[in-house]
Design an enzyme around this catalytic site. Structure first.
Site, PDB file in Angstrom:
ATOM      1  N   ASP A  46      -5.309  -5.383   7.156  1.00 42.50           N
ATOM      2  CA  ASP A  46      -5.401  -3.916   7.100  1.00 42.50           C
ATOM      3  C   ASP A  46      -6.830  -3.481   7.361  1.00 42.50           C
ATOM      4  OD1 ASP A  46      -4.860  -1.252   6.655  1.00 42.50           O
ATOM      5  OD2 ASP A  46      -4.879  -1.418   4.469  1.00 42.50           O
TER       6      ASP A  46
ATOM      7  N   ASP B 243     -12.240   0.946   9.099  1.00 40.87           N
ATOM      8  CA  ASP B 243     -12.661   0.895   7.708  1.00 40.87           C
ATOM      9  C   ASP B 243     -11.689   0.117   6.834  1.00 40.87           C
ATOM     10  OD1 ASP B 243     -10.787   2.982   8.199  1.00 40.87           O
ATOM     11  OD2 ASP B 243     -11.324   3.962   6.323  1.00 40.87           O
TER      12      ASP B 243
ATOM     13  N   GLU C 248      -9.655   6.117   8.064  1.00 39.96           N
ATOM     14  CA  GLU C 248      -8.213   6.186   7.806  1.00 39.96           C
ATOM     15  C   GLU C 248      -7.896   5.977   6.331  1.00 39.96           C
ATOM     16  OE1 GLU C 248      -4.100   4.915   7.211  1.00 39.96           O
ATOM     17  OE2 GLU C 248      -5.910   3.720   6.856  1.00 39.96           O
ATOM     18  N   GLU C 249      -8.676   5.133   5.672  1.00 37.29           N
ATOM     19  CA  GLU C 249      -8.372   4.792   4.287  1.00 37.29           C
ATOM     20  C   GLU C 249      -8.597   5.955   3.315  1.00 37.29           C
ATOM     21  OE1 GLU C 249      -6.674   2.441   3.542  1.00 37.29           O
ATOM     22  OE2 GLU C 249      -7.094   0.654   4.721  1.00 37.29           O
TER      23      GLU C 249
END
Length: 371
Positions: free
Chosen positions: A104, A77, A137-138
């Protein structure tokens, strides 16, 4: 190294709107990266982590293994909303690749793929390798942290392939983080005719921001940021509701305990008579600090850097990652094993093209050196 193929694969991953809250886009990225791995002959499994997010992806060379010599972690993500790719799709200059999530961490996902593509068959046969790619994860890996934890507890070593810092440093320590929602419930009233009958949730929120700011400790690097606030329905109504979202960062886990206890105490007392405050913890990642096992892993990486001609430096950073979680479980963990990048979460995000091939060789050498 076939850079034309690399950039073609990178563009496929970057040019998809895949913010955490766009699960269809995350699922599309999962399908693309899964196809790359299947083409290499690896076992690929899609992992359902709930309807709110896209799937996780687990890649293994020995799917029946009870444990892993190494678990490599990346995330699918980004933080960007739908429409971002249309505004600024991936582009290349002489020295940089640009685009949403290019470093990222789409570059990190490809670092894992390309490092293991080139791993000698002898090492593939000797080592039990797993690659976990999560979809959230974000937002703190809210839906995937149990899955990541279970995998990490079966692993001897964890390598998280977020981007290396702009100066090339790898990451051996990260701040811990916690996210809270504060909800304020007051009483509505006409702001002109009967303001005294109201109890302003927004005033309580303002008082809370002032009080919460006093919990920070700059000397220890402990910060509290009320990054989102909202409340009220109309300017002529005493607001009956308000809420704030709070981000807490800390180098020391005992600081988190202090903050958590004091936040609970403050909210129980309240910030304005007649307004109740509810505190809800949304996310939590412990601080990542290098223990003895991680220090031994650092020495292995430094030796691999010497052999590959890649200078190794270390940095402690304020942002969290899944490395916080795996390190807190006592698993030797290092981070920043992707290519060099910077500008994360913004329009200036970039990946340093010159770092791609050396960082792939470094990661391959590190994996091959594991026992």
């Amino acid at each position: 190294m076939d850079m034309e193929k690399y950039f073609a694969e990178l563009a496929q991953l970057v040019n998809v709107d895949c913010g955490t809250h766009t699960p269809a886009g995350v699922a599309q990225v999962a399908d693309i990266i899964s196809g790359f791995w299947r083409d290499e002959g690896w076992q690929v499994k899609s992992v359902n982590l709930g309807a709110q997010v896209g799937p996780g992806v687990l890649v293994t060379n020995k799917p029946d293994a009870s444990g892993y010599d190494v678990l490599l972690i990346g995330h699918l993500d980004t933080v960007f909303p739908p429409g971002t790719v249309a505004e600024r799709p991936m582009s290349l200059s002489e020295t940089r690749a640009m685009g949403p999530g290019v470093s990222d961490m789409k570059g990190g996902l490809l670092n894992i793929l390309w490092a293991l593509r080139g791993l000698d068959d002898a090492h593939k046969s000797r080592l039990s390798i797993a690659v976990a790619m999560n979809p959230d994860e974000e937002i703190g890996s809210v839906h995937s942290h149990e899955w990541i934890s279970q995998l990490a507890l079966r692993a001897k070593t964890v390598l998280v392939c977020e981007a290396a810092r702009a100066d090339g440093s790898l990451v051996n320590a990260r701040k811990g983080m916690a996210g809270y929602r504060l909800t304020f419930s007051g009483k509505a009233a006409h702001a002109g005719n009967e303001p005294e009958k109201g109890r302003s949730a927004v005033v309580a929120l303002a008082n809370a921001i002032s009080a919460i700011g006093g919990l920070a400790d700059a000397t220890l690097g402990t910060t509290l940021n009320p990054g989102v606030v909202r409340g009220g329905d109309a300017p002529n109504v005493v607001p009956a509701w308000a809420e704030a979202e709070l981000d807490v960062r800390f180098w020391r886990n005992d600081e988190y305990q202090r903050i958590n206890e004091q936040l609970q105490s403050l909210c129980e007392r309240g910030f304005l008579d007649g307004v109740t405050t509810t505190l809800t913890r949304i996310t939590h990642k412990p601080a990542m600090a290098p223990d003895e096992g991680t220090q031994a892993l650092m020495r292995l990486v430094e030796q691999a850097g010497k052999e590959e001609g890649v200078a190794i430096t270390w940095q402690a950073v304020g942002g969290g990652s899944d490395a916080n979680l795996t390190a807190s479980l006592g698993i030797p963990t290092l981070d920043g094993l992707g290519p060099v990048g910077a500008g994360f979460h913004g329009p200036d995000e970039y990946l340093d093209i010159r770092s791609i091939e050396p960082r792939i060789r470094l990661l391959r050498r590190v994996v091959a050196s594991l026992q």
